[in-house]
Each structure stands twice: as structure tokens, then as C-alpha cells.
Design a protein around this motif. Structure first.
Motif, PDB file in Angstrom:
ATOM      1  N   GLY B 147       0.799  -1.259  -0.053  1.00 19.33           N
ATOM      2  CA  GLY B 147       0.112  -0.082   0.059  1.00 19.33           C
ATOM      3  C   GLY B 147       0.846   1.506  -0.072  1.00 19.33           C
ATOM      4  N   ASP B 148       0.382   2.280  -0.195  1.00 21.00           N
ATOM      5  CA  ASP B 148       0.963   3.523   0.100  1.00 21.00           C
ATOM      6  C   ASP B 148       0.331   4.764   0.567  1.00 21.00           C
ATOM      7  OD1 ASP B 148       0.812   4.811  -3.258  1.00 21.00           O
ATOM      8  OD2 ASP B 148      -0.309   3.161  -2.537  1.00 21.00           O
ATOM      9  N   ARG B 150      -0.872   7.409   3.276  1.00 24.24           N
ATOM     10  CA  ARG B 150      -0.735   7.442   4.685  1.00 24.24           C
ATOM     11  C   ARG B 150      -1.308   6.279   5.287  1.00 24.24           C
ATOM     12  NH1 ARG B 150      -5.049  10.114   7.091  1.00 24.24           N
ATOM     13  NH2 ARG B 150      -3.566  11.112   8.921  1.00 24.24           N
ATOM     14  N   MET B 151      -0.282   5.742   6.339  1.00 26.97           N
ATOM     15  CA  MET B 151      -0.302   4.593   6.807  1.00 26.97           C
ATOM     16  C   MET B 151      -0.120   4.470   8.432  1.00 26.97           C
ATOM     17  SD  MET B 151       1.735   2.233   4.202  1.00 26.97           S
ATOM     18  CE  MET B 151       0.698   0.759   3.681  1.00 26.97           C
ATOM     19  N   PRO B 216       5.776   1.498   0.729  1.00 29.22           N
ATOM     20  CA  PRO B 216       6.427   1.004   2.161  1.00 29.22           C
ATOM     21  C   PRO B 216       7.660   0.467   1.982  1.00 29.22           C
ATOM     22  CG  PRO B 216       4.934  -0.427   1.152  1.00 29.22           C
ATOM     23  CD  PRO B 216       4.878   0.687  -0.101  1.00 29.22           C
ATOM     24  N   LEU B 234       2.409  -2.120   8.925  1.00 33.46           N
ATOM     25  CA  LEU B 234       1.925  -0.949   8.122  1.00 33.46           C
ATOM     26  C   LEU B 234       0.772  -1.188   7.789  1.00 33.46           C
ATOM     27  CD1 LEU B 234       5.354   0.057   6.132  1.00 33.46           C
ATOM     28  CD2 LEU B 234       4.227   1.582   7.753  1.00 33.46           C
ATOM     29  N   PRO B 236      -2.711   0.396   5.742  1.00 34.75           N
ATOM     30  CA  PRO B 236      -3.356   1.473   5.009  1.00 34.75           C
ATOM     31  C   PRO B 236      -4.328   2.179   5.639  1.00 34.75           C
ATOM     32  CG  PRO B 236      -3.555  -0.484   3.792  1.00 34.75           C
ATOM     33  CD  PRO B 236      -2.771  -0.971   5.017  1.00 34.75           C
TER      34      PRO B 236
END
Lengths: 121, 669
Positions: B147-148, B150-151, B216, B234, B236
Motif C-alpha cells: 500500500g502507499d 498514509r499508513m 512502504p 504498516l 493503510p
């Protein structure tokens, strides 16, 4: 003060590559051709980081790490395993022996430098 | 700046040769003792190291091949795999393939067509042994890192990380470099009360929100090397479909990257120096040694004060150390030649239907690189010959009451400034009767001449001499043994044979430690100094008149303590006017091509070290002269080629017109 590293690998090519990489980073590098040789090189003295292979003649990496970690002076010394092996069993064995971290070959100098800076303040 | 790894290619190729040799040796060991786990371990280590280096350096064919090979070896290590003849053949083929691949990679060539089928065979062998799936790849929790944007980040570390040598602080700092950290808080909920707190444990965890513009991977990479100690998750915050990527692809990408490195980029790390430059250095050091000797001589003549004499002496000692040091640059261990023999012997034994056990001793003995390179050919021939003609078939051995398996020993040792290599077999020994018949037929021995067994044994090295009843492919048709001898003699070495019927044969090769400096024996002929190799000199005697004699068949002879040998008048050979009285001279007994000769010289100067210098064709007037050397007083000493001396001697005998009649008349009869 110059930081010191100990590089342990039975392959002279690997040793040279790692050593040169670290020397470029200002490290003073000692080399050991196997675990036993490395222990002798170390001889109880302090180093800032140890980078070792696992599969070596005479004394393998795991045994070497156990020996080092059991010495009070090396209680907190970062020990990185640089190897082609990446199996989970081996990693756990390494952790148990007292290794700090694991770098899986192929050897990439810039990755090594990054990891070393993570463990050497 | 991290270094460019391609500069290590040269060093790798040098080292890789040793790994392949070790691998092959381990295969042969395993064949001998299928229960020997250590040899499997040894093979694994060799393949493993080759894989590690080759993948790093982008030598991809080798990396790919060793990967498959390593799989098989790992299986052999982990499980009890039956060591079949087929498996041994497969491993030996792999060893050959590695050598070939490395050679080709070095020359920038494509892998040979045989690689693909062999890879399939190796892989098939693993499958036969094991139906279970391959090992689980590492990093299985990477899905949480996909994912990318904000996490939510959570870092949980094991409390003992400090005593594993890890300080988490630099890692957290680095987090700020690769990600936009909106918030990061320490979770202190696990910190115990003060009396239960162990100062060497870390009870903290961290959580926060990060914005990962570059995905990530960057965060994951920070913790990757300690992924079993620090567990990073992490999640998402605005969920997106995870991208397809894996740790294996990362590795793949790295290989691709290193493969892009210039293949021909300089091979700088090994300090490669042209041999000529080393030789020039050795030469200069040698001349320095001579200059020092000359200085010492002069100072001695001047009766200079003790302090000067002492410093000259000290300088001499240092110079000799320097000379040793310079020479050692050129030396390499004999194992670099010996390693090929176990395989050679194995293959030959199969071909000849013989059972052979080879023992190799003293591979660590060091010799000049030039000598070692020149040794491979003649030694190979000697080994072949011992296998083919020396050792009997198992049946013949048993019939003779010997163990069915013959043994060959190849042993090297250093001995008084030279290296001795002995090749012994416990075979049938040389048939002196047959050799004598052959020698008579070939005219090498007169019909009524009696010949000692030493000389008969040496005859197997004569050109065109072969006593084998049948000519085989293995050791040729009598060319070879003489070629082996001349190759050894070209290296300033000597060759001796000892043999006992039914017990075996030993060929003893003696070589100088270096070609650049000759351990010599200086002698005077006319007013000129000549030097002969010390290895060839057996003894020096003052002859009596009655020691000289002439025999019709063999010309002039001289008797040295009852041992009669041919007399070589060095004045004739070297073109000096004859001496008035033979008994005034000295006899230097030398051995050339297995035969003893008495060289008649005028005087001796004794043992000396000379730096050999090649001579201009214009100066090198005689085949008896090998080269020249400058002496302490600046004059030139000629170094003699004893084989050449004998040739000139024989030529003079055939054309007696060249010899002066008076000097030809023997004094004693």
C-alpha cells in the motif's frame, strides 16, 4: 576515534569487498578467514561492528557468534550475518546465537553501508 | 560513495578456481567414502561461496548454475541421499561445467550448450529425492507492508534487542528520513515497575502515522535486516490494493543491477603485476646482492675499519632477506598443479580397467610460478605412465600376491634449497632385461657393453624408447617420457628413476626453488669462470694418472673411486687450448640425463649464487652455454648447460679432426 569492524568470511573475494566497502566509510577493518581465526583476531578487544558469514570451515558463523556474544565486552556489539541463506530456521538460530541482524546476499555495498550505519552510531 | 564491486572480478576468478578444485576433490572423496558427510559439506561450501560471489559480481551463468547445484547439495546434506555412481558422475560433470562456465564468463562468452541439460539433470535429481515442496521463502508478513500513502505504523521489538547488539534509535531516526512522519509515540505500557525493570531490556514499542510517498519498501528496508527482532506493521489508512512485489523480486532486481556492471571493467583489486616487472625487480635485487659482495670484497682488501665492514655485512644480510622476499612474490604452492591428479587418476583407472589409490603429499610446498606452470605437462605424463605401464591390472596384481588396488604416491618436499617431487607406484617395476635388449637394438649400448641398472633405468627417458608390449592411447608411443625429461631439464631440474622388479618404480624430480637465481658451482676452465647447477654436481676429485683410460667403444674414461665414467675435456668443449697435464686438473662428477660424466676442469671456485642473464645470440656461441652472470669483481661467468656440454662432447668425438691428437692420448695407459 576510528571505528573498527571485523569481517569474517572464508572467501577472500567477499572479505576484500566487504572490507573495502567499510574502509571507504572510514572503518578500520580486521579480517578473519573463519570463526576461530576471527576470535583470535578479536582476542577480547572491542569492535564497533562484526560482519560474518555462516558457512565456514574450522568454526562456522553460528558458533563464532555464540562465542563472541558470551564475552562481556561484546554484550552489545552489533553482529551482522551476511549470507546467502535466508531460511527462517537459520534466522531464528542466528538470533538465538546472539546475532543482531541478517543481510542476505547478493552482496550490495550500498545496502551494507546503510545497514552498518543503522547499528553503528 | 560505496565501491564498485566489478573491480573484484579478477580476484573472484582466481579464487573460483580454488573452489572448483575443492569441489572436485570433495566429489572424489565422496566417491571413495559415500558416508563421508564432511565432503558433502565441503562441496556445499564451495558451491555456496561461488554462488555468493558470482551473484554479487553479476557473473550470472555461474550464479544460476551454482544455485541449482546448491539445491541438490543441500538435499544431500539434509537427507540421506544414496550416493550412486550416477550421482558422482553428475557432480563431476557439474565440476567440469563450473570450470567451463567460469572460463567463458571470464572471456565474456555465452554458457556452453551443455549447461541447460545438466541443470535439468540436477533439478531432476532433487525431484527424485524429494517430492515435498521447496523451502518457504522468507518475509511472509510483507503483505502487511503493501500500500502507499498514509499508513498506520507499529513497531514492536523483542525486549532483548539490546543484548542482540541493536539500538533502535538510529532506525527510528532513519524513519524520519524516508517517510513523512505525522506522529510517532512510544508505547510505554510494557515498562514494568522499577524493581522488576531489567536495565538491559527494552520494553518500548512505537506507533504512529506516516505518509509514504515512495511506498512502504523504504520503511521495510530499514527494518529488513532485523525483521525477526523488530516487527513492523504498516496498515493503510485509506486502503488500496496491494502491489505485487516480493522479496525475491528485490533480489532479482539487485542481480539485474549488478549484471549491468561493465563486464570488462578493470580487475584492479588483485594486484596484478606483469611477470616481466617482477623479474626485473628480482634481477635488480640480484645485482644489488652481487654489488654488495663486491663492496665487501673491496673493503676487505682495503682493511677498512671494523665499523664499515660490519655495516657492509649487515647490508648483505638485509639484501639477502630482500632477495628472498622478492623471489617469494613469484612462488605459488604445488597444490595448484597437484589438484588435477585425483581426477586424472580416477578417469584413467576407469579407462585402463585398473584400481588405483592416489595419495598426494606436500601440496603446500612452494615453487616458482614459472616452474610450476612448466611442471603440469611432464608430471601429467609421468602419472599417466605410472598408471599405464607401472601398475598391473587387478588380476595380475592378485596373481602376484599383491592387493588388487595399486597405489600411486605423489609427494613433494623441500630439501636443501630445492624441491623434490617423488612419484612412486607399487607396480611391476622396470624390466631391465627388456630395456637392455631395446637399448642394444637402438644402438644406445654397445653389443658387449655392460650397463649398470641406474643407467638402464634412465634409458626409459631416451627419445623413442618404449618397452610397453602394446602401445596404448594413454601414454603414447614412447614420445613423452623423453619430452617429460627435457621439460624438467628446461626447468633446470633433474630426473632419477629407482625401480625394483615386482615392487614398483619411483621417479624423483628435483627442481630449483627459482629459475631466476641459480645455485651454482663455479669452476675454472682456461682463465674463464664457468658455473654449473649445483644440483647436478655429485663430487669433485683430484685424479691420479692411472685413473684415465681409453676403451674402444666408449672413448676416454675416468675412474672415480672404482666408478668408471666418460671423461669430458672441458677445455675442448669450450674451445680453450688443451692443458699440458690431465693430472693437474680436477674431475667434477656430474649427472646428466641419468648418466655420470667426469668433467675435466682446471680449478674450482666453489659454491656460488648467480643471477641468470640471458645472453645475446652473438655472445652465446656454444650450445654448451646457457647464459651469463656478472660476478662480484665485474667479470662475466658463463653458466653451462650440461646437456649441451655432453652434446658438444659427443660431437667432438665423432669428428676427431677437431680434437688435438696429443691431448687425446690418455696419460695413464
Amino acid at each position: 576515534m576510528t571505528r573498527k569492524a571485523l569481517v569474517v568470511d572464508d572467501s577472500a573475494t567477499m572479505r576484500q569487498m566487504i572490507s573495502l566497502t567499510l574502509e571507504e566509510q572510514g572503518f578500520e577493518v580486521m579480517q578473519g578467514v573463519d570463526g576461530a581465526d576471527a576470535l583470535e583476531q578479536l582476542n577480547g578487544s572491542e569492535v564497533d561492528v562484526i560482519i560474518t558469514d555462516l558457512n565456514m570451515p574450522v568454526m562456522d558463523g553460528m558458533t563464532f557468534i555464540r562465542h563472541v556474544r558470551s564475552q562481556p565486552v561484546h554484550r552489545f556489539t552489533p553482529i551482522l550475518i551476511l549470507t546467502t541463506e535466508g531460511g527462517i530456521d537459520r534466522k531464528l538460530e542466528g538470533k538465538e546465537a546472539g546475532a543482531t541482524g541478517w543481510i542476505v546476499k547478493p552482496f550490495d555495498p550500498s545496502r551494507l553501508v546503510r545497514v552498518v550505519h543503522r547499528v553503528v552510531a | 560513495m560505496p565501491i564498485d564491486v566489478s573491480q573484484f572480478r579478477g580476484m573472484f576468478f582466481e579464487e573460483a578456481r580454488d573452489y572448483v578444485a575443492a569441489f572436485e576433490q570433495a566429489v572424489l572423496q565422496l566417491e571413495k567414502d559415500p558416508s563421508d558427510k564432511a565432503s558433502v559439506q565441503e562441496m556445499f561450501r564451495a558451491a555456496h561461496s561461488l554462488k555468493g560471489c558470482s551473484s554479487t559480481l553479476g557473473v550470472n551463468d555461474v550464479a544460476a548454475f551454482t544455485h541449482v547445484l546448491e539445491n541438490l547439495l543441500d538435499h544431500m546434506r539434509e537427507r540421506s541421499v544414496a550416493v550412486s555412481a550416477e550421482l558422482i558422475e553428475l557432480l563431476l560433470a557439474s565440476s567440469d561445467m563450473l570450470g567451463d562456465l567460469l572460463q567463458r564468463a571470464r572471456e565474456g562468452q555465452e554458457p556452453p550448450p551443455g549447461m541447460e541439460p545438466l541443470v535439468h539433470k540436477l533439478a531432476a535429481h532433487v525431484r527424485v529425492q524429494d517430492d515435498a515442496p521447496a523451502e518457504v521463502s522468507h518475509g511472509e508478513d510483507q503483505g502487511t507492508l503493501r500500500g502507499d500513502g498514509r499508513m498506520a505504523l507499529e513497531i514492536r521489538c523483542e525486549p532483548n534487542l539490546l543484548t542482540e547488539g541493536l539500538d533502535p534509535l538510529p532506525l527510528l531516526r532513519e524513519l524520519y528520513e524516508v517517510a513523512e512522519v505525522e506522529s510517532l509515540e512510544a508505547d510505554v505500557s510494557r515498562v514494568p515497575d522499577l524493581d522488576a525493570l531489567e536495565p538491559e531490556r527494552c520494553y518500548l514499542a512505537w506507533s504512529g502515522v506516516v505518509d509514504l510517498e515512495d511506498g512502504p519498501e523504504a520503511v521495510r528496508e530499514i527494518f529488513e535486516f532485523v525483521e525477526d527482532t523488530c516487527h513492523v506493521t504498516l496498515a493503510p489508512i485509506e486502503a488500496k490494493a496491494p502491489a505485487a512485489s516480493s522479496a525475491d523480486e528485490t533480489a532479482e532486481a539487485l542481480i539485474q543491477k549488478s549484471a549491468g556492471l561493465d563486464r570488462t571493467a578493470g580487475e584492479k583489486a588483485t594486484l596484478r603485476v606483469a611477470t616481466e616487472r617482477i623479474d626485473e625487480m628480482i634481477n635488480l635485487v640480484g645485482e644489488l646482492v652481487i654489488a654488495q659482495a663486491s663492496l665487501a670484497q673491496t673493503a676487505g682488501g682495503l682493511e677498512a675499519d671494523e665499523a664499515i665492514a660490519e655495516s657492509i655485512e649487515r647490508m648483505g644480510r638485509r639484501l639477502r632477506e630482500l632477495q628472498q622476499c622478492a623471489l617469494s612474490v613469484r612462488t605459488i604452492p604445488l597444490s595448484t598443479v597437484f589438484f588435477r591428479f585425483p581426477r586424472l587418476v580416477r578417469d584413467l583407472a576407469a579407462e585402463l580397467g585398473k584400481q588405483v589409490q592416489l595419495e598426494v603429499v606436500g601440496g603446500e610446498t612452494e615453487l616458482d610460478k614459472g616452474v610450476i606452470e612448466g611442471l603440469a605437462g611432464p608430471l601429467t605424463h609421468l602419472v599417466r605412465n605410472a598408471m599405464d605401464h607401472g601398475l598391473e591390472t587387478p588380476e595380475a596384481r592378485e596373481a602376484a600376491g599383491k592387493p588388487a588396488t595399486g597405489s600411486i604416491q605423489l609427494a613433494a618436499r623441500q630439501e636443501h634449497g630445492s624441491v623434490v617431487i617423488e612419484l612412486s607406484d607399487d607396480g611391476r617395476g622396470l624390466d631391465t632385461q627388456r630395456i637392455l635388449e631395446k637399448a642394444r637394438a637402438a644402438g644406445l649400448v654397445g653389443p658387449n657393453e655392460t650397463v649398470g641398472s641406474d643407467r638402464l633405468h634412465a634409458m626409459i627417458f631416451e627419445p623413442g624408447f618404449s618397452t610397453a608390449a602394446s602401445v596404448s592411447d594413454v601414454s603414447g608411443r614412447g614420445v613423452g617420457m623423453d619430452a617429460a625429461r627435457s621439460a624438467i631439464e628446461d626447468l633446470s631440474g633433474t630426473l632419477h628413476v629407482r625401480s625394483e622388479p615386482g615392487r614398483g618404480t619411483t621417479v624423483c624430480v628435483t627442481l630449483p626453488l627459482t629459475l631466476a637465481i641459480l645455485d651454482g658451482f663455479a669452476l675454472m676452465v682456461g682463465r674463464q669462470t664457468y658455473v654449473v647447477p649445483l644440483l647436478s654436481v655429485l663430487e669433485v676429485v683430484k685424479p691420479a694418472r692411472e685413473d684415465f683410460s681409453t676403451v674402444l667403444d666408449r672413448g676416454e674414461l675416468v675412474s672415480v673411486r672404482g666408478d668408471v665414467m666418460r671423461l669430458v675435456r672441458m677445455r675442448d668443449v669450450l674451445g680453450h687450448p688443451p692443458a699440458l697435464d690431465d693430472a693437474e686438473g680436477l674431475i667434477v662428477v656430474v649427472e646428466v640425463q641419468g648418466e655420470r660424466f667426469g668433467l675435466l676442469v682446471d680449478d674450482l671456485e666453489g659454491q656460488t649464487n648467480v643471477v641468470i642473464k640471458g645472453l645475446d645470440e652473438s655472445v652465446k656461441t656454444s650450445p654448451a652455454i646457457l647464459g651469463g652472470s656478472i660476478q662480484g669483481d665485474g667479470s662475466i661467468a658463463f653458466i653451462l648447460d650440461l646437456a649441451g656440454v655432453v652434446r658438444v662432447h659427443l660431437a667432438l668425438r665423432r669428428t676427431p679432426a677437431l680434437a688435438t691428437p696429443e691431448s687425446e692420448s690418455p696419460s695413464g695407459i
